[in-house]
Each structure stands twice: as structure tokens, then as C-alpha cells.
Design a protein around this motif. Structure first.
Motif, PDB file in Angstrom:
ATOM      1  N   ILE A  99       0.843  -1.194   0.000  1.00  0.00           N
ATOM      2  CA  ILE A  99       0.000   0.000   0.000  1.00  0.00           C
ATOM      3  C   ILE A  99       0.879   1.245   0.000  1.00  0.00           C
ATOM      4  N   GLY A 100       1.916   1.199   0.856  1.00  0.00           N
ATOM      5  CA  GLY A 100       2.844   2.319   0.911  1.00  0.00           C
ATOM      6  C   GLY A 100       3.509   2.549  -0.441  1.00  0.00           C
ATOM      7  N   LEU A 101       3.835   1.448  -1.105  1.00  0.00           N
ATOM      8  CA  LEU A 101       4.480   1.532  -2.425  1.00  0.00           C
ATOM      9  C   LEU A 101       3.561   2.215  -3.431  1.00  0.00           C
ATOM     10  N   VAL A 102       2.304   1.798  -3.408  1.00  0.00           N
ATOM     11  CA  VAL A 102       1.332   2.412  -4.322  1.00  0.00           C
ATOM     12  C   VAL A 102       1.247   3.908  -4.065  1.00  0.00           C
ATOM     13  N   MET A 103       1.171   4.266  -2.778  1.00  0.00           N
ATOM     14  CA  MET A 103       1.115   5.677  -2.404  1.00  0.00           C
ATOM     15  C   MET A 103       2.354   6.408  -2.904  1.00  0.00           C
ATOM     16  N   ALA A 104       3.503   5.734  -2.727  1.00  0.00           N
ATOM     17  CA  ALA A 104       4.767   6.360  -3.119  1.00  0.00           C
ATOM     18  C   ALA A 104       4.810   6.568  -4.634  1.00  0.00           C
ATOM     19  N   ILE A 105       4.327   5.578  -5.392  1.00  0.00           N
ATOM     20  CA  ILE A 105       4.316   5.708  -6.854  1.00  0.00           C
ATOM     21  C   ILE A 105       3.408   6.858  -7.269  1.00  0.00           C
ATOM     22  N   ILE A 106       2.262   6.934  -6.588  1.00  0.00           N
ATOM     23  CA  ILE A 106       1.348   8.045  -6.883  1.00  0.00           C
ATOM     24  C   ILE A 106       2.051   9.373  -6.664  1.00  0.00           C
ATOM     25  N   SER A 107       2.773   9.458  -5.550  1.00  0.00           N
ATOM     26  CA  SER A 107       3.440  10.729  -5.266  1.00  0.00           C
ATOM     27  C   SER A 107       4.542  10.997  -6.285  1.00  0.00           C
ATOM     28  N   ALA A 108       5.206   9.935  -6.741  1.00  0.00           N
ATOM     29  CA  ALA A 108       6.259  10.121  -7.745  1.00  0.00           C
ATOM     30  C   ALA A 108       5.672  10.651  -9.041  1.00  0.00           C
ATOM     31  N   LEU A 109       4.575  10.047  -9.476  1.00  0.00           N
ATOM     32  CA  LEU A 109       3.924  10.513 -10.704  1.00  0.00           C
ATOM     33  C   LEU A 109       3.473  11.957 -10.550  1.00  0.00           C
ATOM     34  N   TYR A 110       2.964  12.230  -9.388  1.00  0.00           N
ATOM     35  CA  TYR A 110       2.496  13.572  -9.058  1.00  0.00           C
ATOM     36  C   TYR A 110       3.620  14.589  -9.225  1.00  0.00           C
TER      37      TYR A 110
END
Lengths: 113, 288
Positions: A99-110
Motif C-alpha cells: 500500500i505504501g508503495l502504491v502511495m509512493a508511486i502516486i506521489s512520484a507521478l504527481y
């Protein structure tokens, strides 16, 4: 064993929601700040690392709450074996990291926008 | 296979202390309630934990319904309901969430029955367990233990700290439970009046050893305590009593058979013995 993972989840539900909320707030703040200051990759990796760590820490919270309520003693009286308990802990941990990874990827794309 | 639980020569030593369970052996016949009595630190909880395999035992055999108890024999634990003296559910859960957790763990979980118990005890299904009073958490624990078709209930000081009204509700539940001859209960308790009300057998443990195991009715109706002066005491034969102790100028003597004793010594006063009186008499040895 599904029940153990579910119990774990309910345990951290509160903390998880807080973490998510904090994450969203930080994203919004950074988004606004990004309009004025160019985002640098150093900050981005810090945020990503922090996100992963925060979600992984949920697992620690879960174990702490278990210890406080003697659940870890009680669960041994239920139709599960000690290895089930271990497996459930690992699976929960991996889930939270994911879940943290998904969040982190979202923030990276952001950030890349 | 008439026993719900058979414990044979259970031994468990703690490394850091001198305390150890020594050859603890007892049986729980199906359909009965067995009370487990002892001083604090006598070994009640250690025995229960060792029997349930929460603590690893050093030696001895434990069999539930004729099958040996090991960590892997998890199917046996479907039939065992346990209630400890402190709340053993995560405080973050609500009873409703707990129900969903239990559904996935126990094979014979009866959610409808659980919710019916919650209603019967006025336990709010949507409040976090950490907000519950002690009485409510105990009622919740017992409801949970009764909701998966368990055949043996093990209660470790489960009624401690509860008001008499709640205790009576719980005792009634326990009696209901054993109306089914297949069900049995092992309960350790300091509240002797509870045991005197519902137990069929009483087991006394002291310092890691079982010191007496007897039917409750025998203890109440046949056992007795005789009180006498030193001069009377000197006339007694050692075989006539179990133990004796000094109380001021009097001597108190624990006897197995009131009627027999009174026939032999019609002048000596004998009274009924309660569990609260028997325990200290068995555990404090007076030099005879």
C-alpha cells in the motif's frame, strides 16, 4: 488465518487512515509549494521513502496493540497454529508495504507533472 | 472416551524461579464443571496455560477428548472456548468487527448466536472494545467463547472483579452450557461461593502440586472442621484428620468425615467446611 489478517487490519485501521490523511495533506502542501519552487528530486525521494516507512510502521503498531491486549496469548487458544500467526504477520507486513508503495508511486507521478 | 480433558503428570519449570508444576494430574469428566482452587501463585494459570499449549510443558500428557494437544492439532481448538481474566481482544475492534474476525477463524462459528448474546447482555455492537467496562468485556469474552460450538470451556479467574449481579448471570450461562452432557467446564476462581454454587468437583493446587481432588458435595456435606482445645487435640490419632492449625488458644482440625468424627468424639464441636476454610487448612501445615 484470514481472520488473523483481518484482526490485524482492524487494529491499524485508525492509524492507517491517519497516515493516509497525512500523506494527502503533504501532497497538497507540496503541490502548492511546487508552484512557487521547482521540485527537486532530493525532496521527492525523501517523501517516497518516508511514505514507505510510515506504512511499514503500521505493522509495528499492530504488534504493539496485540501485545497490549493479550491477543497474542489468546490467539494460541484458537484453531490456528503458531506458524499461522507468523505467516499472517508477514502477509500483513507485505500488504502494508505494498500500500505504501502504491502511495509512493502516486506521489512520484504527481511530482513528475 | 468419557473425559473432556485428561492431564497426566504435567511438569513445567520456570528457569528463573524455584516454582515448578510437579506431576499435575487430573481429569474433567464430560458434562461436569470442575473448579480449580489455589492461593495466588499456586500454579492455576500456569497449569491452564500449559494445558492449552500456550506455555511449552516440560513433560506429561494432555489430551482433549482423547486426542493429544499439540501446536499443529488446531482442529481440537475449535471445540475449546477460553476466557482469561483480562480482556484479550484488541481494543480497537468493535464487537461487530470481532464477529467478522472470528467467522474466519472458527469452523463452527455461529454469528447469529453471538449477536443474540450481545443483545442479551446489552453489549453495544458498534463501540470500540477499549471503551467497555470490565463487566462488559467479560460478558463479551464469554459470549465469544460460547458462540463456536465449543465442548469445553476453560475460564481462568473469569469472574474476578465482577459485581454479584453479573456473576450470577454468568453462572447461569455456565449451568445452561453443561445442561448438554457433552459440554464441560474447567474454571479457576478465588470466588469460592461461585464454585460452591456450580462446581461438581473441586481441585486444590498449592505450590505446583495437586493437594486434593474431590467432589464438591463430599466437601460440603462430609468434610468438616473441628475446633478444640489443645488437651482434646492430644487425644486424637493422626489418622483421624487431614491437617490442623492453631488459632489463638484453639486448634482447628480438618476432617474427612464429620459423622464418623462426631461419633468418635461427641464432645468436640464440628462445623461444616467451606472451600475458603479448607484451602488454608490444606496449605498451611501445622506441626502435629
Amino acid at each position: 488465518m484470514k481472520g488473523l489478517i483481518r484482526n490485524d487490519f482492524y487494529n491499524v485501521e485508525g492509524s492507517m487512515k491517519l497516515t493516509m490523511l497525512a500523506f494527502i495533506i503533504i501532497m497538497i502542501v507540496l503541490g502548492i509549494a511546487g508552484i512557487y519552487f521547482p521540485p527537486n528530486s532530493y525532496l521527492a525521494s525523501a517523501v517516497i521513502g518516508g511514505t514507505l516507512g510510515a506504512f511499514g510502521a503500521l505493522s509495528g503498531t499492530a504488534m504493539q496493540k496485540d501485545g497490549a491486549s493479550k491477543w497474542s496469548r489468546f490467539e494460541l487458544t484458537m484453531p490456528i497454529s503458531r506458524s499461522d500467526v507468523m505467516k499472517a504477520r508477514y502477509i500483513s507486513f507485505i500488504l502494508y508495504i505494498l500500500i505504501g508503495l502504491v502511495m509512493a508511486i502516486i506521489s512520484a507521478l504527481y511530482f513528475m507533472r | 472416551m468419557d473425559f473432556a480433558l485428561e492431564v497426566n503428570k504435567l511438569c513445567k519449570a520456570y528457569k528463573d524461579t524455584a516454582f515448578k508444576l510437579q506431576n499435575v494430574s487430573f481429569n474433567i469428566p464430560k458434562g461436569s464443571i470442575v473448579g480449580f482452587v489455589g492461593k495466588n501463585g499456586a500454579g492455576k494459570s500456569t497449569t491452564i496455560n500449559a494445558v492449552l499449549n500456550i506455555l511449552h510443558k516440560d513433560s506429561g500428557e494432555v489430551a482433549f477428548f482423547g486426542k493429544a494437544m499439540t501446536d499443529d492439532a488446531k482442529y481440537i481448538r475449535n471445540d475449546i472456548g477460553v476466557v482469561f481474566d483480562t480482556v484479550h481482544f484488541s481494543g480497537e475492534l468493535t464487537p461487530k468487527k470481532l464477529e467478522r474476525v472470528m467467522k474466519d477463524i472458527y469452523e463452527n462459528w455461529d454469528g447469529a448466536l453471538f449477536l443474540a448474546y450481545l443483545e442479551r447482555f446489552h453489549i453495544p455492537a458498534d463501540k470500540k472494545i477499549k471503551t467497555f467496562s470490565r463487566g462488559m468485556t467479560m460478558k463479551l469474552s464469554i459470549s465469544s467463547a460460547l458462540s463456536h460450538k465449543a465442548k469445553l470451556l476453560i475460564l481462568d479467574e473469569a469472574t474476578a472483579g465482577l459485581d454479584p449481579v453479573v456473576r450470577e448471570e454468568i453462572l447461569d450461562l455456565l449451568l445452561e452450557f453443561v445442561e448438554n452432557e457433552e459440554n464441560s467446564i474447567l474454571m479457576s476462581s478465588h470466588i469460592s461461593s461461585d464454585l460452591e454454587k456450580v462446581a461438581d468437583y473441586i481441585i486444590f493446587i498449592d505450590n505446583g502440586k495437586i493437594i486434593l481432588s474431590e467432589k464438591k458435595d463430599t466437601l460440603i456435606y462430609e468434610y468438616g472442621i473441628a475446633r478444640m482445645k489443645q488437651s482434646d487435640f492430644d487425644t486424637l490419632d493422626k489418622s483421624e484428620y487431614l491437617s490442623a492449625r492453631k488459632r489463638g488458644l484453639q486448634l482447628e482440625v480438618l476432617i474427612e468425615n464429620k459423622k464418623q468424627f462426631t461419633r468418635a468424639h461427641p464432645d468436640i464441636v464440628t462445623d461444616n467446611a467451606t472451600i475458603d476454610e479448607i484451602l488454608p487448612m490444606l496449605t498451611k501445615e501445622e506441626s502435629k
